[in-house]
Enzyme design. Sequence first.
Site, mmCIF file in Angstrom:
data_model
loop_
_atom_site.group_PDB
_atom_site.id
_atom_site.type_symbol
_atom_site.label_atom_id
_atom_site.label_comp_id
_atom_site.label_asym_id
_atom_site.label_seq_id
_atom_site.Cartn_x
_atom_site.Cartn_y
_atom_site.Cartn_z
ATOM 1 N N HIS A 101 0.821 -1.227 0.000
ATOM 2 C CA HIS A 101 0.000 0.000 0.000
ATOM 3 C C HIS A 101 0.850 1.270 0.000
ATOM 4 O O HIS A 101 0.312 2.371 -0.162
ATOM 5 C CB HIS A 101 -0.928 0.027 1.218
ATOM 6 C CG HIS A 101 -1.955 -1.052 1.212
ATOM 7 N ND1 HIS A 101 -2.879 -1.192 0.196
ATOM 8 C CD2 HIS A 101 -2.199 -2.070 2.085
ATOM 9 C CE1 HIS A 101 -3.657 -2.241 0.448
ATOM 10 N NE2 HIS A 101 -3.269 -2.798 1.583
ATOM 11 N N ASP A 127 -2.288 -10.728 -2.372
ATOM 12 C CA ASP A 127 -2.873 -10.276 -1.107
ATOM 13 C C ASP A 127 -4.374 -10.004 -1.331
ATOM 14 O O ASP A 127 -4.802 -9.718 -2.449
ATOM 15 C CB ASP A 127 -2.166 -8.986 -0.664
ATOM 16 C CG ASP A 127 -2.588 -8.515 0.717
ATOM 17 O OD1 ASP A 127 -1.907 -8.876 1.684
ATOM 18 O OD2 ASP A 127 -3.604 -7.787 0.821
ATOM 19 N N HIS A 164 -5.983 -7.456 -0.502
ATOM 20 C CA HIS A 164 -6.209 -6.049 -0.836
ATOM 21 C C HIS A 164 -5.464 -5.660 -2.112
ATOM 22 O O HIS A 164 -4.409 -6.214 -2.422
ATOM 23 C CB HIS A 164 -5.727 -5.141 0.298
ATOM 24 C CG HIS A 164 -6.381 -5.416 1.615
ATOM 25 N ND1 HIS A 164 -5.829 -6.250 2.571
ATOM 26 C CD2 HIS A 164 -7.554 -4.955 2.116
ATOM 27 C CE1 HIS A 164 -6.646 -6.290 3.624
ATOM 28 N NE2 HIS A 164 -7.695 -5.523 3.379
ATOM 29 N N ASP A 223 -4.439 -12.929 3.796
ATOM 30 C CA ASP A 223 -5.734 -12.385 4.230
ATOM 31 C C ASP A 223 -6.861 -12.788 3.271
ATOM 32 O O ASP A 223 -8.012 -12.381 3.452
ATOM 33 C CB ASP A 223 -5.688 -10.860 4.442
ATOM 34 C CG ASP A 223 -4.826 -10.124 3.451
ATOM 35 O OD1 ASP A 223 -4.364 -10.733 2.464
ATOM 36 O OD2 ASP A 223 -4.613 -8.904 3.652
HETATM 37 ZN ZN LIG Z 1 -3.983 -7.258 2.645
#
Ligand SMILES: [Zn+2]
Length: 347
Positions: A164, A200, A202, A290
């Site tokens: 991120h 991931d 996200h 995740d």
């Molecule tokens: Zn993540």
Amino acid sequence: MVASPAHLAHDGLIEVMGGRPVPCFEKPERITAIERALAEESSYRLLPSTVHGMQPITAVHDSDLVELLEHVWTDAVMSGATDGASPLIPDTFLVGPLAAGGYRGAGTARPARLGAYCLDTATPIVAGTYGAARAAVDVALTAADLVLGGEQLAYALCRPPGHHAARAMYGGYCFFNNAAIVAEDLVRRGAGRVAILDIDYHHGNGTQQIFWERSDVLYVSLHADPARAFPYFSGHADEAGAGAGEGFNHNIPLGVRTGIEDYAAALERACAIVNEVDPDAPLIVSLGFDTFERDPIADLALSTEDYARVGSIIASLSRPTVLIQEGGYAIDAIGANALSFLSGFGG
Ligand SMILES: [Zn+2]
């Protein structure tokens, strides 16, 4: 597997989620759980990281961000902006209308300046944060060294995670973009085509931004549809890159409770894109667990056994691979999930 104990000193205690302070999901036990699980298998060697210095970091990140992260904690303690126990979380953010008025934060005290560089309220800074973030980069670059030295696979147990973090922004539990730093380093060592496969839960908004206009670094990401999931503002299927980078950014958003059959089909699509580009450097995988069915902050539906299939699909690319740890917050299962992934990769 490469790790550094420096991450233990980055323990933010609380994040603000849904308007409430809650215990950090991104905590040291995530990595110690993986280390413990892998230590029980004699086939995995744990190696220390080696120091790679600042240059690979400033090749990717704005020097103002790096300088801020290096000094902000000490400044905050000296100025009384923290009592020394409470983490730093910005309470004022530099958003478009404020920036349009000419304000850029220059000259403002460092703790106040955080809001010009921070994405969210989930990424607390404490005394050990900068050292941990630096060490995570060294862990990633050391793993890349191992693969360049002839290993088929190396696993970087990076913490804090990185995907991120953008050129001049931290957030989403990330400070320096470990995967992007490895990719840029491979380019600077002579690679013509590098690929980052991000699995991931996200979207890796930071990695996307860093290579948005680049054709020499492919970014392919499978992730929860940003219509419902962090980071909300990026990760849509029509974000394809710009300029020379057009066509070298691929987002594959996934629906709620996506299970292994649909996930495997999406991953095979992603792998086909990697093969089309045919990188001439080790494959970089941003590896998050995740996507697990019981992850406390996510909503996909992969089981521990499913990670063996995920690993085997990526292994079928038959490319030297650097695994970079990103997310995964079900601490009671993250070790077993990592072992399952590795067994699938090796088998
Ligand atoms: Zn993540």
